[in-house]
Design a protein around this motif. Sequence first.
Motif, PDB file in Angstrom:
ATOM      1  N   CYS A   1      37.625  34.293  34.062  1.00 13.97           N
ATOM      2  CA  CYS A   1      38.905  34.666  33.443  1.00 13.97           C
ATOM      3  C   CYS A   1      39.626  35.713  34.282  1.00 13.97           C
ATOM      4  O   CYS A   1      40.855  35.667  34.432  1.00 13.97           O
ATOM      5  CB  CYS A   1      38.676  35.190  32.027  1.00 13.97           C
ATOM      6  SG  CYS A   1      38.225  33.922  30.834  1.00 13.97           S
ATOM      7  N   GLU A   2      38.875  36.653  34.832  1.00 16.29           N
ATOM      8  CA  GLU A   2      39.498  37.679  35.674  1.00 16.29           C
ATOM      9  C   GLU A   2      40.022  37.067  36.968  1.00 16.29           C
ATOM     10  O   GLU A   2      41.072  37.486  37.475  1.00 16.29           O
ATOM     11  CB  GLU A   2      38.488  38.792  35.962  1.00 16.29           C
ATOM     12  CG  GLU A   2      39.038  39.965  36.754  1.00 16.29           C
ATOM     13  CD  GLU A   2      40.054  40.839  36.006  1.00 16.29           C
ATOM     14  OE1 GLU A   2      40.268  41.984  36.431  1.00 16.29           O
ATOM     15  OE2 GLU A   2      40.657  40.368  35.011  1.00 16.29           O
TER      16      GLU A   2
ATOM     17  N   ARG B   1      43.254  35.609  36.057  1.00 21.13           N
ATOM     18  CA  ARG B   1      44.284  36.632  35.866  1.00 21.13           C
ATOM     19  C   ARG B   1      44.929  36.997  37.205  1.00 21.13           C
ATOM     20  O   ARG B   1      46.154  37.070  37.323  1.00 21.13           O
ATOM     21  CB  ARG B   1      43.694  37.886  35.217  1.00 21.13           C
ATOM     22  CG  ARG B   1      44.746  38.978  34.948  1.00 21.13           C
ATOM     23  CD  ARG B   1      44.130  40.244  34.407  1.00 21.13           C
ATOM     24  NE  ARG B   1      43.364  40.967  35.415  1.00 21.13           N
ATOM     25  CZ  ARG B   1      43.889  41.781  36.328  1.00 21.13           C
ATOM     26  NH1 ARG B   1      45.203  41.952  36.383  1.00 21.13           N
ATOM     27  NH2 ARG B   1      43.117  42.420  37.179  1.00 21.13           N
TER      28      ARG B   1
ATOM     29  N   PRO C   1      46.184  33.014  39.141  1.00 21.71           N
ATOM     30  CA  PRO C   1      46.377  31.915  38.184  1.00 21.71           C
ATOM     31  C   PRO C   1      46.689  30.615  38.915  1.00 21.71           C
ATOM     32  O   PRO C   1      47.473  30.611  39.877  1.00 21.71           O
ATOM     33  CB  PRO C   1      47.566  32.383  37.336  1.00 21.71           C
ATOM     34  CG  PRO C   1      48.283  33.370  38.193  1.00 21.71           C
ATOM     35  CD  PRO C   1      47.230  34.044  39.019  1.00 21.71           C
TER      36      PRO C   1
ATOM     37  N   ASN D   1      52.570  35.859  36.075  1.00 23.62           N
ATOM     38  CA  ASN D   1      52.312  37.129  36.760  1.00 23.62           C
ATOM     39  C   ASN D   1      53.022  38.307  36.127  1.00 23.62           C
ATOM     40  O   ASN D   1      52.620  39.458  36.324  1.00 23.62           O
ATOM     41  CB  ASN D   1      52.715  37.017  38.241  1.00 23.62           C
ATOM     42  CG  ASN D   1      51.678  36.270  39.057  1.00 23.62           C
ATOM     43  OD1 ASN D   1      50.495  36.525  38.936  1.00 23.62           O
ATOM     44  ND2 ASN D   1      52.131  35.345  39.885  1.00 23.62           N
TER      45      ASN D   1
ATOM     46  N   HIS E   1      50.153  39.240  33.803  1.00 27.33           N
ATOM     47  CA  HIS E   1      48.836  39.346  34.434  1.00 27.33           C
ATOM     48  C   HIS E   1      48.743  40.515  35.402  1.00 27.33           C
ATOM     49  O   HIS E   1      47.680  41.098  35.579  1.00 27.33           O
ATOM     50  CB  HIS E   1      48.504  38.049  35.174  1.00 27.33           C
ATOM     51  CG  HIS E   1      48.063  36.952  34.269  1.00 27.33           C
ATOM     52  ND1 HIS E   1      47.310  35.879  34.703  1.00 27.33           N
ATOM     53  CD2 HIS E   1      48.254  36.739  32.948  1.00 27.33           C
ATOM     54  CE1 HIS E   1      47.058  35.076  33.690  1.00 27.33           C
ATOM     55  NE2 HIS E   1      47.645  35.567  32.614  1.00 27.33           N
ATOM     56  N   ARG E   2      49.855  40.842  36.053  1.00 32.25           N
ATOM     57  CA  ARG E   2      49.857  41.931  37.032  1.00 32.25           C
ATOM     58  C   ARG E   2      50.687  43.123  36.562  1.00 32.25           C
ATOM     59  O   ARG E   2      51.140  43.933  37.373  1.00 32.25           O
ATOM     60  CB  ARG E   2      50.360  41.413  38.383  1.00 32.25           C
ATOM     61  CG  ARG E   2      49.379  40.454  39.059  1.00 32.25           C
ATOM     62  CD  ARG E   2      49.895  39.972  40.395  1.00 32.25           C
ATOM     63  NE  ARG E   2      48.908  39.162  41.088  1.00 32.25           N
ATOM     64  CZ  ARG E   2      47.990  39.629  41.934  1.00 32.25           C
ATOM     65  NH1 ARG E   2      47.952  40.924  42.185  1.00 32.25           N
ATOM     66  NH2 ARG E   2      47.138  38.823  42.532  1.00 32.25           N
TER      67      ARG E   2
ATOM     68  N   PHE F   1      47.608  45.197  31.601  1.00 30.86           N
ATOM     69  CA  PHE F   1      46.271  45.322  32.178  1.00 30.86           C
ATOM     70  C   PHE F   1      46.239  46.580  33.043  1.00 30.86           C
ATOM     71  O   PHE F   1      46.738  46.564  34.172  1.00 30.86           O
ATOM     72  CB  PHE F   1      45.928  44.089  33.024  1.00 30.86           C
ATOM     73  CG  PHE F   1      45.826  42.818  32.235  1.00 30.86           C
ATOM     74  CD1 PHE F   1      44.636  42.463  31.610  1.00 30.86           C
ATOM     75  CD2 PHE F   1      46.922  41.967  32.116  1.00 30.86           C
ATOM     76  CE1 PHE F   1      44.544  41.295  30.871  1.00 30.86           C
ATOM     77  CE2 PHE F   1      46.840  40.799  31.375  1.00 30.86           C
ATOM     78  CZ  PHE F   1      45.646  40.459  30.757  1.00 30.86           C
TER      79      PHE F   1
ATOM     80  N   PRO G   1      45.980  46.877  37.317  1.00 27.21           N
ATOM     81  CA  PRO G   1      45.906  45.412  37.394  1.00 27.21           C
ATOM     82  C   PRO G   1      45.329  44.882  38.693  1.00 27.21           C
ATOM     83  O   PRO G   1      44.856  43.748  38.737  1.00 27.21           O
ATOM     84  CB  PRO G   1      47.368  44.976  37.219  1.00 27.21           C
ATOM     85  CG  PRO G   1      48.173  46.167  37.631  1.00 27.21           C
ATOM     86  CD  PRO G   1      47.367  47.358  37.219  1.00 27.21           C
TER      87      PRO G   1
ATOM     88  N   ARG H   1      37.408  43.357  30.956  1.00 30.71           N
ATOM     89  CA  ARG H   1      38.685  43.240  30.216  1.00 30.71           C
ATOM     90  C   ARG H   1      38.591  42.176  29.128  1.00 30.71           C
ATOM     91  O   ARG H   1      39.366  42.193  28.165  1.00 30.71           O
ATOM     92  CB  ARG H   1      39.826  42.844  31.166  1.00 30.71           C
ATOM     93  CG  ARG H   1      40.107  43.791  32.310  1.00 30.71           C
ATOM     94  CD  ARG H   1      41.257  43.234  33.153  1.00 30.71           C
ATOM     95  NE  ARG H   1      41.368  43.872  34.456  1.00 30.71           N
ATOM     96  CZ  ARG H   1      42.043  44.992  34.693  1.00 30.71           C
ATOM     97  NH1 ARG H   1      42.646  45.607  33.691  1.00 30.71           N
ATOM     98  NH2 ARG H   1      42.122  45.488  35.916  1.00 30.71           N
TER      99      ARG H   1
ATOM    100  N   THR I   1      49.444  38.272  26.520  1.00 27.49           N
ATOM    101  CA  THR I   1      49.404  38.896  27.842  1.00 27.49           C
ATOM    102  C   THR I   1      48.609  38.064  28.838  1.00 27.49           C
ATOM    103  O   THR I   1      48.920  38.040  30.027  1.00 27.49           O
ATOM    104  CB  THR I   1      48.800  40.303  27.776  1.00 27.49           C
ATOM    105  OG1 THR I   1      47.456  40.232  27.265  1.00 27.49           O
ATOM    106  CG2 THR I   1      49.626  41.219  26.888  1.00 27.49           C
ATOM    107  N   TYR I   2      47.567  37.375  28.368  1.00 26.96           N
ATOM    108  CA  TYR I   2      46.732  36.552  29.246  1.00 26.96           C
ATOM    109  C   TYR I   2      47.013  35.092  28.935  1.00 26.96           C
ATOM    110  O   TYR I   2      46.635  34.591  27.881  1.00 26.96           O
ATOM    111  CB  TYR I   2      45.256  36.884  29.032  1.00 26.96           C
ATOM    112  CG  TYR I   2      44.323  36.097  29.933  1.00 26.96           C
ATOM    113  CD1 TYR I   2      44.285  36.352  31.296  1.00 26.96           C
ATOM    114  CD2 TYR I   2      43.504  35.102  29.424  1.00 26.96           C
ATOM    115  CE1 TYR I   2      43.451  35.628  32.134  1.00 26.96           C
ATOM    116  CE2 TYR I   2      42.657  34.374  30.251  1.00 26.96           C
ATOM    117  CZ  TYR I   2      42.637  34.643  31.606  1.00 26.96           C
ATOM    118  OH  TYR I   2      41.810  33.926  32.439  1.00 26.96           O
TER     119      TYR I   2
END
Length: 479
Positions: free
Chosen positions: A348-349, A352, A355, A386, A389-390, A395, A398, A405, A415-416
């Motif tokens: 998942c990370e 993030r 993607p 993004n 994600h960024r 996050f 980031p 997380r 957010t994700y």
Amino acid sequence: MELLFLCGIILFILLSLISLLFLHNYRSTPTYILPPGKMGLPIIGESYDFLSTGWKGHPEKFIFNRLSKYKPSQVFKTSILGEKVVVMCGAACNKFLFSNENKLVETWFPSTISKMFPFSTQSDYKEETKKMMKLIPTFFKPEALQRYVPIMDKIANRRMEEEWEGKDKVQVFQLAKRYTFWLACRIFLSIEDPVHLANFAGSFNRIMSGIYSIPIDLPGTPFNRGIKAVTVLVRELREIIKQRKLDLADNKASPTQDILSHMLLTSNEDGRFMNELDIANNILGLLVGGHDTVSAVCTFIVKFLAELPHIYDAVYKEQMEIAKSKAPGEHLTWEDIQKMKYSWNAACEVMRLAPPVQGAFREALYGFMYAGFQIPKGWKLYWSINSTHRNPECFPKPEIFDPTRFDGSGPAPYTYVPFGGGPRMCPGKEFARLEILVFMHNIVKRFKWDKLIPEETIVVNPMPAPAKGLPVRLHPHHL
């Protein structure tokens, strides 16, 4: 003379009343303001900037440069892929779009798709997508997913034995693509013949580049190459469909063996069945969507695990506990997948930070107001992955790779979003999770590895991929 003067007075009064009425209406009508932004060059708009930031390895720059310029606004207007577009950023925008699917907005695909995929005259790409959104969940039910795990493990084992083991150096991206492609062909079409698969695979790489390109159908352009690739694959798929019909009639094929049989035997509300051309295009869409996205994720998992030894060690520990519990030749099961919690957090990370899809389009069904701006009917809306994600507000730090997380309840809602959200959330999300975790299990239990190009550029066109295919040196484990 007096009559003429009287008529003049009456006309003056009437004109005055009309002017006052017009002025009142003008003042009472709200002033609609479009979001800030530029539309770029005629026809081309800002398409080159939008695409070239991905080609240079920084797809988020197109979005972030404009957000910085127009802040505090989280929306801006532009023109890309021949369309007037409002780019919407942030968790609040994601929530608004996902919550208003089929109310204020609906999914929109670039015109390249309808031009590349020749659906029958009875249908179009938008209608077929809606049909598939209803059909796919049936095929990806939990009981079906459980059956796929050992099949995936068998294919992953075979790919590792034939293409990874005994090698000093390998190019990860191409091998990951072959893994996901073989898997999709087996589960969607029951195809396992290597020659047949090789014939298929040659055309797939050109399709995605054609979809997200400027729709110029001239020899040598990505769009033209994509059209040719679709034509070749649709012809091949129609032959497979014809043969499957015969096999089903002769009881040589099972009605539940794959999604092709499911499509052939499932009718719509009117009792009509899909024709061969539409089935071929739908299957092609599934293969493209399930092949390129997951192979990109698998490739970046290898990248990040090479760069972060402590993350690799934690994944290795978890996977080896599962591997040691298996008898020789015993395949993974659904229960094994549920034990891969840290591995999935790490995956998942990866999604993030890298993607597989950068965002998606919607179309405004009606004119509406958002954040003080008018969004005209028919304009396209683009939501950016993004942008959350960024985003340090979503996050913290980031740029840091941190699988924790996703512990507990995980990131804040909206957010994700690597799989989208709302009614249009990717129906193959759980299928993709199985593919990714089976891949992680099979590669980690066999190897550790080093990147051979430490600062390899990541190119997004439109899927992210290492510019040189991520070559690595393998260090096999001696079990």
